[in-house]
Write an enzyme that holds these catalytic residues in place. Sequence first.
Site, PDB file in Angstrom:
ATOM      1  N   HIS A 116       0.987  -1.354  -0.150  1.00  0.00           N
ATOM      2  CA  HIS A 116       0.020  -0.095   0.079  1.00  0.00           C
ATOM      3  C   HIS A 116       0.996   1.263  -0.229  1.00  0.00           C
ATOM      4  O   HIS A 116       1.849   1.317   0.825  1.00  0.00           O
ATOM      5  CB  HIS A 116      -0.970   0.061   1.262  1.00  0.00           C
ATOM      6  CG  HIS A 116      -2.235  -1.039   1.106  1.00  0.00           C
ATOM      7  ND1 HIS A 116      -2.160  -2.087   1.406  1.00  0.00           N
ATOM      8  CD2 HIS A 116      -3.141  -0.389   0.955  1.00  0.00           C
ATOM      9  CE1 HIS A 116      -3.410  -2.584   1.273  1.00  0.00           C
ATOM     10  NE2 HIS A 116      -4.305  -1.309   0.911  1.00  0.00           N
ATOM     11  N   ASN A 152      10.984  -7.119   8.434  1.00  0.00           N
ATOM     12  CA  ASN A 152      12.100  -6.723   9.261  1.00  0.00           C
ATOM     13  C   ASN A 152      11.992  -5.279   9.908  1.00  0.00           C
ATOM     14  O   ASN A 152      10.823  -4.712   9.796  1.00  0.00           O
ATOM     15  CB  ASN A 152      13.252  -6.826   8.355  1.00  0.00           C
ATOM     16  CG  ASN A 152      13.163  -5.686   7.277  1.00  0.00           C
ATOM     17  OD1 ASN A 152      12.989  -4.364   7.357  1.00  0.00           O
ATOM     18  ND2 ASN A 152      12.858  -6.335   5.772  1.00  0.00           N
TER      19      ASN A 152
END
Length: 298
Positions: A116, A152
């Site tokens: 997004h 991460n």
Amino acid sequence: MIPSDSPRAAGPAAGTTFRPPLADRAGYDEHFLGVPVPLPMPSRPEVATVVLPYTHFTVVLRPDRRMAAATAVCIDGRRLLDHVPRESSWQFDPRLDKAHQAGNDLYRDNSLDKGHLVRRLDPVWGAAAEADQANEDTFHYTNAAPQADVFNQGKKLWQGLENYLLDHAADFDRKLAVLTGPVLHDSDPPYRGVQVPLRFWKVAAFLQDGALAATGYVLDQSPDLTRDAERALAGAQAGAPPPLGAFRTFQVPVRDVAELTSLDLGPLPDVDLMPVTLAPAERWKRLASHDDIVLRRG
């Protein structure tokens, strides 16, 4: 040609007014903060774009790249809805030829995420129906860009920037205008007919002490910052997406974002809270946590 017996051929029922899909979307409001923050547009007139308004946000799409050059969203932190389910599916924008949008063919059977650009929950505020519509609107392919699928710390930082800024930098009214997009560079590696961007940018605008302020950020997903792009991508396998690295998030001068993207960011470079240092090694500040962000002029 539509057959005469097709339901579409009959047009709208008598006494009704036909409205094209998404025709009622007002889009990003450049006066949302009370001071103008214009929609970012290419500074080079030869770069063609299509402006697509949605609910509380707008996408500036580059048909030649089949993805956005920029997006802009209004975030009202006091009216955000926290529990809007993620039940929507990605779809093409019917206002634009599908050939100018990067659809599911880009993301099918590989390691790429549909990232997004306008974060799903950012425009989800206001009355329930309005918020639901905003949530649905974020799931248009025009609001997506390919990103590394590995989660991460850098990705966590990037995804939480708006929340952090709403909590700590918006001068009690908890409003933000957030501009985001991929860095569209001619050298971006091609994959399935689409060039995959290696970096993304974000600029947040808000009021601080009654005046307009801004901060800028870059997310880098290139495989290795210590090597040039050609060498870093040499390990790519035929038919596979380009190798992408762990996300590295930097706070950068807003002026650098404007130069990097060739976008007109209006007044925002001049109200940047990050001091511009002369040493290149110090100019971009890599973030290990949100506490590293500079939100006051030193």
